[in-house]
Design an enzyme around this catalytic site. Sequence first.
Site, PDB file in Angstrom:
ATOM      1  N   GLU A 166      31.516  74.924  40.667  1.00 39.18           N
ATOM      2  CA  GLU A 166      32.495  75.980  40.400  1.00 39.18           C
ATOM      3  C   GLU A 166      31.807  77.326  40.232  1.00 39.18           C
ATOM      4  O   GLU A 166      30.926  77.488  39.387  1.00 39.18           O
ATOM      5  CB  GLU A 166      33.300  75.664  39.133  1.00 39.18           C
ATOM      6  CG  GLU A 166      34.354  76.713  38.824  1.00 39.18           C
ATOM      7  CD  GLU A 166      35.025  76.508  37.478  1.00 39.18           C
ATOM      8  OE1 GLU A 166      35.533  77.508  36.925  1.00 39.18           O
ATOM      9  OE2 GLU A 166      35.022  75.370  36.975  1.00 39.18           O
ATOM     10  N   GLY A 167      32.209  78.290  41.030  1.00 36.71           N
ATOM     11  CA  GLY A 167      31.681  79.635  40.895  1.00 36.71           C
ATOM     12  C   GLY A 167      32.266  80.351  39.693  1.00 36.71           C
ATOM     13  O   GLY A 167      33.082  79.803  38.946  1.00 36.71           O
ATOM     14  N   THR A 219      38.913  76.064  37.344  1.00 36.09           N
ATOM     15  CA  THR A 219      38.490  74.882  36.584  1.00 36.09           C
ATOM     16  C   THR A 219      39.546  73.788  36.650  1.00 36.09           C
ATOM     17  O   THR A 219      39.218  72.608  36.855  1.00 36.09           O
ATOM     18  CB  THR A 219      38.196  75.252  35.120  1.00 36.09           C
ATOM     19  OG1 THR A 219      37.185  76.273  35.087  1.00 36.09           O
ATOM     20  CG2 THR A 219      37.703  74.041  34.346  1.00 36.09           C
ATOM     21  N   LYS A 236      28.844  74.264  36.747  1.00 34.78           N
ATOM     22  CA  LYS A 236      29.172  75.692  36.751  1.00 34.78           C
ATOM     23  C   LYS A 236      27.834  76.405  36.552  1.00 34.78           C
ATOM     24  O   LYS A 236      27.383  76.564  35.412  1.00 34.78           O
ATOM     25  CB  LYS A 236      30.168  76.025  35.642  1.00 34.78           C
ATOM     26  CG  LYS A 236      30.732  77.433  35.736  1.00 34.78           C
ATOM     27  CD  LYS A 236      31.815  77.655  34.700  1.00 34.78           C
ATOM     28  CE  LYS A 236      32.390  79.076  34.786  1.00 34.78           C
ATOM     29  NZ  LYS A 236      33.269  79.240  35.963  1.00 34.78           N
ATOM     30  N   GLY A 268      34.320  83.791  38.749  1.00 33.15           N
ATOM     31  CA  GLY A 268      35.056  84.902  39.338  1.00 33.15           C
ATOM     32  C   GLY A 268      35.386  84.644  40.794  1.00 33.15           C
ATOM     33  O   GLY A 268      35.511  83.502  41.236  1.00 33.15           O
ATOM     34  N   ASP A 271      34.660  75.952  30.172  1.00 33.25           N
ATOM     35  CA  ASP A 271      34.900  75.401  31.508  1.00 33.25           C
ATOM     36  C   ASP A 271      33.808  74.399  31.874  1.00 33.25           C
ATOM     37  O   ASP A 271      34.088  73.319  32.408  1.00 33.25           O
ATOM     38  CB  ASP A 271      34.946  76.515  32.552  1.00 33.25           C
ATOM     39  CG  ASP A 271      36.158  77.416  32.395  1.00 33.25           C
ATOM     40  OD1 ASP A 271      37.119  77.022  31.695  1.00 33.25           O
ATOM     41  OD2 ASP A 271      36.159  78.522  32.970  1.00 33.25           O
TER      42      ASP A 271
END
Length: 219
Positions: A114-115, A17, A38, A117, A55
């Site tokens: 953003e993934g 993040t 996300k 993990g 996030d």
Amino acid sequence: MSEGFFITGTDTDVGKTWASLALMRALQKQGRTVTGMKPVAAGCEWQQDGWKNQDALLLQRHASLAMDYRTVNPYAFELPVSPHIACGDVEVEIEVILQAYRSLHAVSDSVLVEGAGGWLSPLSRQLDNAGLAMALRLPVVLVVGMRLGCINHARLTYQAIVASGLVCAGWVAVGIDRYLLELQANVVFLQGHIRAPLLGILPYLEQPDFDFLATRVSL
């Protein structure tokens, strides 16, 4: 310049993040309209209109445009566990995520996705980060949390990205261990083994300063 990037990491809690927001600010300083998303988040808090992830809220807050939270984070789950467990009986539908991405792309020069993990971490019982990145067909930015053991994780993740057929647009080194010895030596080693540009080194900070971090990255 790509229409967007998929941000993945060597693990969870490696600074994805912070790196995403640093890159977002850097692109904004270039005059680009940038939004973030996300798609799947676990570990959310209930707010007045639903479950929300910290996030995802940061990505929403720092975007160039005000976007609806459910577009930024289509799937928000309460439990702070792997999303394939946190989702319970909820089916994570890739078309829902793709539609949210298209909504952001329609009004943005760049979308940072953003993934959750690492690269092969599951987002549901059927979908993982690699599968989502391939469905989005976006170049990938690898975030490496600089700590003992990161070299193995970074090299394996980079190899998996390349094997997927996607382009690794670069990688970001994030200082997550303030006591790590020989940070620069580790960065230099990875530069010799990751055939993608080093986009920046984010130093260890107790509290984020995204304007400062933006000066430490480039795309």
